[in-house]
Motif scaffolding. Structure first.
Motif, PDB file in Angstrom:
ATOM      1  N   CYS A 135       0.855  23.939   2.665  1.00  0.00           N
ATOM      2  CA  CYS A 135      -0.549  24.150   2.327  1.00  0.00           C
ATOM      3  C   CYS A 135      -1.246  25.087   3.304  1.00  0.00           C
ATOM      4  CB  CYS A 135      -1.264  22.805   2.274  1.00  0.00           C
ATOM      5  SG  CYS A 135      -1.084  21.852   3.786  1.00  0.00           S
ATOM      6  N   GLY A 136      -0.502  25.683   4.209  1.00  0.00           N
ATOM      7  CA  GLY A 136      -1.138  26.632   5.117  1.00  0.00           C
ATOM      8  C   GLY A 136      -0.679  26.472   6.555  1.00  0.00           C
ATOM      9  N   LEU A 137      -1.423  27.107   7.471  1.00  0.00           N
ATOM     10  CA  LEU A 137      -1.019  27.250   8.872  1.00  0.00           C
ATOM     11  C   LEU A 137      -0.600  25.945   9.534  1.00  0.00           C
ATOM     12  CD1 LEU A 137      -0.724  29.274  11.158  1.00  0.00           C
ATOM     13  CD2 LEU A 137      -3.131  28.854  11.739  1.00  0.00           C
ATOM     14  N   TYR A 138      -1.425  24.885   9.380  1.00  0.00           N
ATOM     15  CA  TYR A 138      -1.132  23.630  10.085  1.00  0.00           C
ATOM     16  C   TYR A 138      -0.533  22.573   9.165  1.00  0.00           C
ATOM     17  CZ  TYR A 138      -3.530  25.480  14.154  1.00  0.00           C
ATOM     18  OH  TYR A 138      -3.883  26.247  15.241  1.00  0.00           O
ATOM     19  N   HIS A 139       0.156  23.029   8.120  1.00  0.00           N
ATOM     20  CA  HIS A 139       0.795  22.085   7.204  1.00  0.00           C
ATOM     21  C   HIS A 139       1.660  21.070   7.965  1.00  0.00           C
ATOM     22  CE1 HIS A 139       3.481  20.464   4.189  1.00  0.00           C
ATOM     23  NE2 HIS A 139       4.497  21.024   4.787  1.00  0.00           N
ATOM     24  N   SER A 140       2.411  21.590   8.944  1.00  0.00           N
ATOM     25  CA  SER A 140       3.325  20.707   9.680  1.00  0.00           C
ATOM     26  C   SER A 140       2.578  19.683  10.523  1.00  0.00           C
ATOM     27  CB  SER A 140       4.247  21.538  10.572  1.00  0.00           C
ATOM     28  OG  SER A 140       3.464  22.223  11.531  1.00  0.00           O
ATOM     29  N   GLU A 141       1.267  19.911  10.695  1.00  0.00           N
ATOM     30  CA  GLU A 141       0.458  18.962  11.477  1.00  0.00           C
ATOM     31  C   GLU A 141      -0.232  17.935  10.590  1.00  0.00           C
ATOM     32  OE1 GLU A 141      -0.167  18.568  14.952  1.00  0.00           O
ATOM     33  OE2 GLU A 141       1.784  19.505  14.750  1.00  0.00           O
ATOM     34  N   MET A 142       0.015  17.997   9.277  1.00  0.00           N
ATOM     35  CA  MET A 142      -0.633  17.040   8.373  1.00  0.00           C
ATOM     36  C   MET A 142       0.151  15.731   8.364  1.00  0.00           C
ATOM     37  SD  MET A 142      -2.281  18.851   5.064  1.00  0.00           S
ATOM     38  CE  MET A 142      -2.850  17.317   4.368  1.00  0.00           C
ATOM     39  N   LEU A 143       0.198  15.113   9.525  1.00  0.00           N
ATOM     40  CA  LEU A 143       0.946  13.877   9.674  1.00  0.00           C
ATOM     41  C   LEU A 143      -0.013  12.693   9.678  1.00  0.00           C
ATOM     42  CD1 LEU A 143       3.354  15.024  12.529  1.00  0.00           C
ATOM     43  CD2 LEU A 143       3.751  15.100  10.071  1.00  0.00           C
ATOM     44  N   PHE A 144       0.513  11.542   9.396  1.00  0.00           N
ATOM     45  CA  PHE A 144      -0.265  10.302   9.496  1.00  0.00           C
ATOM     46  C   PHE A 144       0.723   9.159   9.633  1.00  0.00           C
ATOM     47  CE2 PHE A 144       0.516   8.579   5.198  1.00  0.00           C
ATOM     48  CZ  PHE A 144       0.932   9.712   4.517  1.00  0.00           C
ATOM     49  N   SER A 145       0.216   7.966   9.842  1.00  0.00           N
ATOM     50  CA  SER A 145       1.117   6.817   9.856  1.00  0.00           C
ATOM     51  C   SER A 145       0.495   5.696   9.046  1.00  0.00           C
ATOM     52  CB  SER A 145       1.412   6.367  11.286  1.00  0.00           C
ATOM     53  OG  SER A 145       0.210   5.979  11.916  1.00  0.00           O
ATOM     54  N   VAL A 146       1.343   4.785   8.621  1.00  0.00           N
ATOM     55  CA  VAL A 146       0.894   3.610   7.883  1.00  0.00           C
ATOM     56  C   VAL A 146       1.268   2.403   8.722  1.00  0.00           C
ATOM     57  CG1 VAL A 146       1.051   2.291   5.745  1.00  0.00           C
ATOM     58  CG2 VAL A 146       1.333   4.774   5.689  1.00  0.00           C
ATOM     59  N   LYS A 147       0.273   1.566   9.023  1.00  0.00           N
ATOM     60  CA  LYS A 147       0.537   0.360   9.810  1.00  0.00           C
ATOM     61  C   LYS A 147       0.329  -0.848   8.907  1.00  0.00           C
ATOM     62  CE  LYS A 147      -0.667  -1.839  14.189  1.00  0.00           C
ATOM     63  NZ  LYS A 147      -1.662  -1.877  15.268  1.00  0.00           N
ATOM     64  N   VAL A 148       1.383  -1.623   8.733  1.00  0.00           N
ATOM     65  CA  VAL A 148       1.293  -2.821   7.904  1.00  0.00           C
ATOM     66  C   VAL A 148       1.150  -4.029   8.823  1.00  0.00           C
ATOM     67  CG1 VAL A 148       2.465  -4.249   6.190  1.00  0.00           C
ATOM     68  CG2 VAL A 148       2.661  -1.761   6.073  1.00  0.00           C
ATOM     69  N   PRO A 192       2.930  -3.808   0.464  1.00  0.00           N
ATOM     70  CA  PRO A 192       3.889  -3.798   1.575  1.00  0.00           C
ATOM     71  C   PRO A 192       4.572  -5.154   1.756  1.00  0.00           C
ATOM     72  CG  PRO A 192       1.757  -2.913   2.247  1.00  0.00           C
ATOM     73  CD  PRO A 192       1.554  -3.568   0.928  1.00  0.00           C
ATOM     74  N   THR A 193       5.847  -5.101   2.082  1.00  0.00           N
ATOM     75  CA  THR A 193       6.619  -6.323   2.276  1.00  0.00           C
ATOM     76  C   THR A 193       7.036  -6.495   3.734  1.00  0.00           C
ATOM     77  OG1 THR A 193       8.584  -5.057   1.724  1.00  0.00           O
ATOM     78  CG2 THR A 193       7.588  -6.321  -0.054  1.00  0.00           C
ATOM     79  N   THR A 194       6.853  -5.440   4.542  1.00  0.00           N
ATOM     80  CA  THR A 194       7.362  -5.455   5.909  1.00  0.00           C
ATOM     81  C   THR A 194       6.270  -5.038   6.877  1.00  0.00           C
ATOM     82  OG1 THR A 194       9.394  -4.615   4.920  1.00  0.00           O
ATOM     83  CG2 THR A 194       9.311  -4.676   7.320  1.00  0.00           C
ATOM     84  N   ILE A 195       6.079  -5.849   7.916  1.00  0.00           N
ATOM     85  CA  ILE A 195       5.130  -5.481   8.967  1.00  0.00           C
ATOM     86  C   ILE A 195       5.760  -4.402   9.833  1.00  0.00           C
ATOM     87  CG2 ILE A 195       4.128  -6.351  11.136  1.00  0.00           C
ATOM     88  CD1 ILE A 195       3.395  -8.898   9.630  1.00  0.00           C
ATOM     89  N   GLY A 196       4.986  -3.365  10.157  1.00  0.00           N
ATOM     90  CA  GLY A 196       5.530  -2.287  10.984  1.00  0.00           C
ATOM     91  C   GLY A 196       4.686  -1.049  10.880  1.00  0.00           C
ATOM     92  N   VAL A 197       5.111  -0.014  11.604  1.00  0.00           N
ATOM     93  CA  VAL A 197       4.423   1.276  11.559  1.00  0.00           C
ATOM     94  C   VAL A 197       5.382   2.297  10.955  1.00  0.00           C
ATOM     95  CG1 VAL A 197       3.269   3.058  12.912  1.00  0.00           C
ATOM     96  CG2 VAL A 197       3.080   0.668  13.611  1.00  0.00           C
ATOM     97  N   PHE A 198       4.917   3.020   9.954  1.00  0.00           N
ATOM     98  CA  PHE A 198       5.774   3.948   9.230  1.00  0.00           C
ATOM     99  C   PHE A 198       5.140   5.338   9.236  1.00  0.00           C
ATOM    100  CE2 PHE A 198       5.857  -0.301   7.390  1.00  0.00           C
ATOM    101  CZ  PHE A 198       7.186  -0.642   7.592  1.00  0.00           C
ATOM    102  N   ARG A 199       5.973   6.346   9.345  1.00  0.00           N
ATOM    103  CA  ARG A 199       5.416   7.699   9.408  1.00  0.00           C
ATOM    104  C   ARG A 199       5.120   8.230   8.006  1.00  0.00           C
ATOM    105  NH1 ARG A 199       9.242  11.620   8.352  1.00  0.00           N
ATOM    106  NH2 ARG A 199      11.351  10.793   8.100  1.00  0.00           N
ATOM    107  N   GLY A 200       4.156   9.151   7.962  1.00  0.00           N
ATOM    108  CA  GLY A 200       3.815   9.806   6.709  1.00  0.00           C
ATOM    109  C   GLY A 200       3.572  11.275   6.954  1.00  0.00           C
ATOM    110  N   GLN A 201       3.660  12.093   5.917  1.00  0.00           N
ATOM    111  CA  GLN A 201       3.464  13.524   6.101  1.00  0.00           C
ATOM    112  C   GLN A 201       3.071  14.202   4.804  1.00  0.00           C
ATOM    113  OE1 GLN A 201       7.847  13.679   6.956  1.00  0.00           O
ATOM    114  NE2 GLN A 201       7.661  15.700   5.994  1.00  0.00           N
ATOM    115  N   CYS A 202       2.559  15.431   4.940  1.00  0.00           N
ATOM    116  CA  CYS A 202       2.267  16.254   3.764  1.00  0.00           C
ATOM    117  C   CYS A 202       3.561  16.937   3.347  1.00  0.00           C
ATOM    118  CB  CYS A 202       1.211  17.305   4.104  1.00  0.00           C
ATOM    119  SG  CYS A 202       0.847  18.417   2.729  1.00  0.00           S
TER     120      CYS A 202
END
Ligand SMILES: [Cu+2]
Length: 265
Positions: free
Chosen positions: A226-239, A212-222
Motif C-alpha cells: 500500500c505504499g512506502l511504509y507498508h512493511s510498518e503496518m504491523l499490529f498485534s492481537v492480545k487474547v 479466540p480459543t487461546t490466551i496469548g499475543v499474536f502478530r498481525g500485518q498488512c
C-alpha cells in the motif's frame, strides 16, 4: 509389501501417540474457532493431495521398474484405449473436486457466519500506515475506546508485538465482531495465527467474527502493498481472560476520558 505395511503402521502409531504433535503441513492450528475450522480444511486438502500424489508417483515408479527395458529389443504389446480406465480417471478427479468444493463451502460459511449478538464490537480502520481499533461502548452511553498508531511509524523493523504498534485486545472464549474498512487505499488485515486475512477496502465495510480459543499475543500485518511504509503496518492481537479484558477496557476508558480523546500508543 510387508515392510511397507509395518512402516505405515509405525507412522500411524507415532501420529496417534504424538497426539497434538500431528503435522500441521505449514499452517497454524488456529487460535480461534474460525481459524481451527480453516486448519481442518487445510489438513483435508493436504491429505487429499498426498493421496493423489501417492497414486501418481506409485504408478510412475511401478511402470518404470516393471516395464524397464530388459535385454531384448522386442516391442511390448501395443494398445490405444482402455474405456473403463478412462472413465475411472475422468470420474475420480471430478468426484475429488466435488468433495473438496463441498467442504470448502461448508467451512467458509462457518467462518463467515456472524453472531447476532457478539460480546464486543471493534471497528478496525486501516490507513497509510497503521491501524486503529475502536471499541463500541457496551453500555451505549460511555465513549468508545480507541487504540491507534501515529501515521508515521517511529520505529522501523520492530517485531509486530512491539509496543510501537497498536494492539487489538480480545476476550478469550467470546465472540468479537470486527467491522473492517480503510481510510485510503486497499490494505490487508492478516492474523497468521488465526488463519485469517481480509481486505480493508475504502468505501467497503467487511464484517466478521473472531472467537479466540487461546490466551496469548499474536502478530498481525498488512498483506496488500500500500505504499512506502507498508512493511510498518504491523499490529498485534492480545487474547486475555474476560476479567483482564474488562479491567483493560475500563482503564482505557478512564485514561481517554482524562485526555479527552483517543489514546495514541
Ligand atoms: Cu497497508
Amino acid at each position: 509389501m510387508r515392510r511397507g505395511r509395518v512402516a505405515l503402521a509405525l507412522l500411524g502409531g507415532a501420529l496417534l501417540l504424538g497426539g497434538c504433535k500431528a503435522p500441521t503441513f505449514g499452517a497454524f492450528r488456529g487460535a480461534t474457532t474460525q481459524g481451527r475450522d480453516e486448519f481442518k480444511l487445510w489438513v483435508g486438502f493436504v491429505i487429499a493431495g498426498l493421496a493423489v500424489a501417492a497414486i501418481v508417483w506409485g504408478l510412475i515408479f511401478w511402470t518404470v521398474i516393471r516395464h524397464r527395458r530388459r535385454g531384448s529389443d522386442a516391442i511390448p504389446r501395443q494398445f490405444h484405449e482402455n474405456v473403463p480406465l478412462e472413465i475411472v480417471y475422468t470420474a475420480l478427479p471430478f468426484v475429488i473436486v466435488l468433495v473438496l468444493f463441498y467442504f470448502t463451502v461448508i467451512t467458509e460459511n462457518r467462518i463467515d457466519a456472524v453472531a447476532s449478538t457478539p460480546s464486543e464490537v471493534v471497528h478496525v480502520l486501516g490507513f497509510r500506515w497503521g491501524w486503529s481499533f475502536t471499541y463500541d461502548s457496551s453500555d451505549g452511553r460511555s465513549q468508545g475506546v480507541q487504540i491507534a498508531t501515529a501515521a508515521q511509524p517511529a520505529a522501523l523493523a520492530q517485531p509486530a508485538t512491539s509496543a510501537q504498534y497498536p494492539q487489538l485486545v480480545l476476550p478469550v472464549g467470546e465472540t468479537t465482531r470486527v467491522v473492517l474498512t480503510s481510510a485510503d487505499v486497499v490494505h490487508g488485515f492478516y492474523v497468521p495465527a488465526f488463519n485469517f486475512s481480509r481486505y480493508a477496502q475504502p468505501g467497503v465495510v467487511n464484517r466478521f467474527d473472531f472467537t479466540p480459543t487461546t490466551i496469548g499475543v499474536f502478530r498481525g500485518q498488512c498483506t496488500q502493498y500500500c505504499g512506502l511504509y507498508h512493511s510498518e503496518m504491523l499490529f498485534s492481537v492480545k487474547v486475555v481472560s474476560r476479567s483482564d479484558f474488562t479491567h483493560w477496557l475500563a482503564a482505557q476508558q478512564a485514561s481517554q476520558a482524562r485526555s479527552g480523546s483517543g489514546a495514541t500508543t
